[in-house]
Enzyme design. Structure first.
Site, PDB file in Angstrom:
ATOM      1  N   CYS A  58       0.828  -1.205   0.000  1.00  0.00           N
ATOM      2  CA  CYS A  58       0.000   0.000   0.000  1.00  0.00           C
ATOM      3  C   CYS A  58       0.866   1.261   0.000  1.00  0.00           C
ATOM      4  O   CYS A  58       0.417   2.338  -0.382  1.00  0.00           O
ATOM      5  CB  CYS A  58      -0.926   0.000   1.213  1.00  0.00           C
ATOM      6  SG  CYS A  58      -0.072  -0.115   2.791  1.00  0.00           S
ATOM      7  N   ASN A  59       2.127   1.133   0.410  1.00  0.00           N
ATOM      8  CA  ASN A  59       3.004   2.302   0.536  1.00  0.00           C
ATOM      9  C   ASN A  59       3.985   2.487  -0.608  1.00  0.00           C
ATOM     10  O   ASN A  59       4.546   3.570  -0.769  1.00  0.00           O
ATOM     11  CB  ASN A  59       3.817   2.210   1.839  1.00  0.00           C
ATOM     12  CG  ASN A  59       2.960   2.377   3.055  1.00  0.00           C
ATOM     13  OD1 ASN A  59       1.926   3.035   3.001  1.00  0.00           O
ATOM     14  ND2 ASN A  59       3.371   1.786   4.158  1.00  0.00           N
TER      15      ASN A  59
END
Length: 418
Positions: A58-59
């Protein structure tokens, strides 16, 4: 698709983007699921790229691999995602050789995480390596490097308090819920999706709130039931989503879909509703904030929440870096010996052959020739010569490949095949 010709000695690159410069919407365009990762690996293999490591969380989304030019890896990523080369270049970073190695160490040990000390990325690195190995797209360099990063991660966990307490985005979401609802045990919570962050949030919610009013919905009900069984949660059908949202005080969305799954038209609740979107790309449409009783918080906002525990972890950053340097130093020594040893050994053998020929010539020509003394002097000279070459090759500013090629050419060395 154009096939690139890869030379015998390409460079090791890291290309990618992360939360530091890329907003969630941009990261979403470059996010990769398992199927896309497999396609990238196979495409890279067809192009003749020697090894590839693909990380997508997600990052961040990153490719680590061997190429003539970083654009080969950038093009691979853009061809298999919704993002363009122009969009990538606006927020991207490119690291080469030692800098790429340094970056993987930082990422794998939680020092580059959105929440300092979040070590969940290490499992992604392990999975990524396994996928590449399955497609025969790894090599001894990548294997040794990944193992070294895993070793550094373990040591930092064991020898520092960088990861003391919960450190993930999932925990940050629970902290946010606890701060927003002092009476959270009385609230109805709906978890939509069974993504990793969603599962961890669910686990943390139960641990820290003792809440028994948690309902789980997933498109595939079997997955929801498997997770619900561990935590004794209620599972509802996907078709009941709208009804369950209406009953809820808190909605946690972690579906991992490529397009928003929760829109304004889905929400018909009369009471206040907190929505936490823990997905990249975003799974909740931005227009839901137009509804007056809705509070929408995205993963990136949660990641900015800090507490004393997180601030205290910063004290352990220097120690973590010293551990990385130790482990990385061992890796570099291994790398040097692997790269230089064949040429240095071949050079030494060549010089020894020259020595034997010269000593044999002079022993026949000179009646008082001292064979023993000549052996000692000539061997010391050979040691000094080979050491000089090895030291030159170890210098970071030296063009190693060109130097190795020149040594082989000048001394007409024949390397033993591996």
């Amino acid at each position: 698709m154009k096939n690139y010709h890869i030379s015998k000695h390409p460079s090791f690159y890291a290309v990618g983007l992360s939360y530091k410069k890329a907003e969630a919407e941009v990261r979403g365009k470059f996010s990769l699921d398992v199927l896309k990762i497999d396609k990238i690996i196979l495409d890279a293999k067809q192009q003749g790229i020697e090894g590839l490591l693909t990380i997508s969380t997600c990052n961040r989304t990153e490719l680590f691999g061997f190429a003539q030019h970083p654009y080969q890896l950038i093009k691979l990523l853009c061809e298999h995602t919704k993002g363009t080369v122009e969009e990538f270049q606006e927020v991207a970073y490119v690291y080469k050789n030692h800098d790429a190695i340094d970056h993987l160490f930082k990422v794998g040990t939680g020092l580059d995480s959105q929440i300092l000390g979040d070590f969940e990325i290490i499992s992604q690195i392990k999975q990524s390596f396994s996928r590449s190995k399955k497609h025969q797209m790894t090599n001894p360099f990548l294997e040794r490097l990944c193992n070294s990063v895993i070793q550094a991660s373990k040591r930092i966990k064991n020898e520092t308090e960088l990861s003391s307490g919960a450190t993930s985005v999932a925990f940050a979401s629970v902290r946010f819920i606890l701060n927003s609802f002092p009476n959270v045990s009385e609230k109805n919570i709906l978890l939509f999706g069974t993504g990793k962050i969603g599962r961890n949030t669910c686990k943390n919610l139960i641990k820290h709130t003792g809440n028994s009013h948690i309902t789980l919905i997933n498109r595939t009900k079997e997955k929801a039931e498997a997770i619900a069984g561990k935590f004794h949660l209620v599972v509802k059908d996907y078709g009941d989503l709208q009804t369950e949202i209406r009953k809820s005080d808190i909605l946690v969305v972690a579906t991992g879909a490529q397009l928003p799954t929760v829109s304004k038209s889905l929400l018909h609740t009369k009471k206040p509703l907190l929505i936490l979107d823990l997905s990249v790309p975003k799974n909740v449409s931005d227009d839901v904030i137009e509804l007056e009783n809705i509070t929408l918080v995205h993963l990136d906002q949660l990641s900015q929440i800090t507490d004393e525990n997180l601030n205290r972890r910063k004290e352990y950053i220097p120690k973590a870096y010293s551990i990385i340097e130790e482990v990385k130093d061992d890796f570099i020594k291994w790398l040097e010996s692997r790269k230089f040893a064949p040429v240095i050994n071949a050079l030494k053998n060549k010089l020894m052959t020259m020595k034997e020929e010269e000593l044999d010539f002079h022993s026949k020509k000179l009646s008082d020739f001292n064979q023993e003394q000549a052996e000692i002097v000539s061997e010391r000279i050979i040691q000094k010569i080979t050491k000089q070459f090895a030291n030159h090759l170890r210098k970071s500013d030296a063009d190693t490949e060109d130097s190795l090629a020149l040594i082989q050419k000048v001394f007409q060395l024949e390397l033993k095949s591996k």
